[in-house]
Design a protein around this motif. Structure first.
Motif: not given
Length: 218
Positions: A84, A89, A94
Motif C-alpha cells: 500500500h 503491510y 489494512l
C-alpha cells in the motif's frame, strides 16, 4: 537518475528541497529516493550514493529475495502481506479481518484499494491540473490487467486501482502522464516534452512500474 554501483545500474529518484543535508531512502519495494539540498550538484549526488554502495546493494538484494518468487496464491490471513503506497503491510493493518471468510477478505481488500486509489488520485491530481492548465471531464477508478491509466477522446481519465500499491511518486507520474494526454492524445515528442517539463525523471517512474508492476496485484 541512473547511477553505476559495482557493475550494477540503479535508478535513483532525486528530490530537491530547502534542507541542510542529503538523505538516501529505500522503501519496501526497492524504490530509491535521494532528498538533497537545492544547490546539490549531480556529481555530489552520485558520490554520496556510491559511498553507500554496499548498504544500498545489500538492501536491494534482501528486498529482491524477500519478494521472489511472487506467490501465485495470496495469503488472505493476518500474516499475509500486501503493498500500500509503496510499503508492505499485514492484511489486518489494512482491513478488518476478524470472522471473515477468505472470499470476504478478498472482496474487502479490493474495496480498500479502490477507495484508497480514488482518494490519493483526487488529492494528487489538483496540483498537476493547475500546472498543466487542464481539467478532465471525469475521473474514474477501474480494474485493468494492462493499463495503469487511460485518457479518452472526451477527456475522461481512468486509473487502475492497483496504483494504490505504488509509491506516491509513481502515482504522480501516471497522473501527469494521463493529464498530458488532454493536451496531446498520442505519444509524440510534444507529449513527452510536456511530461518531462512537469516530471523530468519520468523514465525512472516508468522503469519502476515495469520492474515491480507484477508484484502490485491481488
Amino acid at each position: 537518475m541512473k547511477i553505476e554501483l559495482d557493475n550494477t545500474t540503479i535508478d535513483v529518484n532525486v528530490q530537491y528541497a530547502i534542507r541542510k543535508k542529503l538523505y538516501i531512502h529505500i522503501d519496501d519495494t526497492g524504490f530509491i529516493t535521494v532528498k538533497a539540498p537545492n544547490d546539490t550538484s549531480q556529481e555530489q549526488i552520485i558520490h554520496a550514493v556510491q559511498q553507500h554502495s554496499k548498504s544500498i546493494l545489500d538492501k536491494l538484494d534482501a528486498i529482491t529475495k524477500a519478494r521472489q518468487p511472487i506467490p501465485k496464491v495470496r495469503e488472505y490471513e493476518n500474516e499475509g502481506k500486501f503493498l500500500h503506497l509503496g510499503k508492505y503491510y499485514f492484511l489486518h493493518e489494512l482491513i478488518a479481518t476478524n470472522g471473515l471468510s477468505q472470499d470476504e477478505l478478498k472482496i474487502n481488500l479490493k474495496k480498500f484499494y479502490f477507495a484508497s486509489c480514488k482518494k490519493v488520485i483526487a488529492e494528487r491530481i489538483k496540483t498537476y491540473q493547475t500546472q498543466l492548465k487542464v481539467k478532465p471531464k471525469t475521473i474514474e477508478i477501474d480494474e485493468s490487467r494492462t493499463k495503469w491509466g487511460s485518457c479518452s477522446s472526451d477527456k475522461k481519465l481512468t486509473f487502475n486501482y492497483r496504483l494504490a500499491m505504488a509509491p506516491v511518486e509513481v502515482i504522480d507520474y501516471v497522473i501527469v502522464h494521463e493529464l498530458c494526454h488532454l493536451l496531446h492524445m498520442n505519444h509524440d515528442r510534444s507529449f513527452w516534452r510536456r511530461v518531462g517539463s512537469i516530471m523530468p525523471d519520468f523514465k525512472e517512474k516508468e522503469a519502476f512500474l515495469a520492474r515491480y508492476g507484477q508484484a502490485m496485484t491481488l
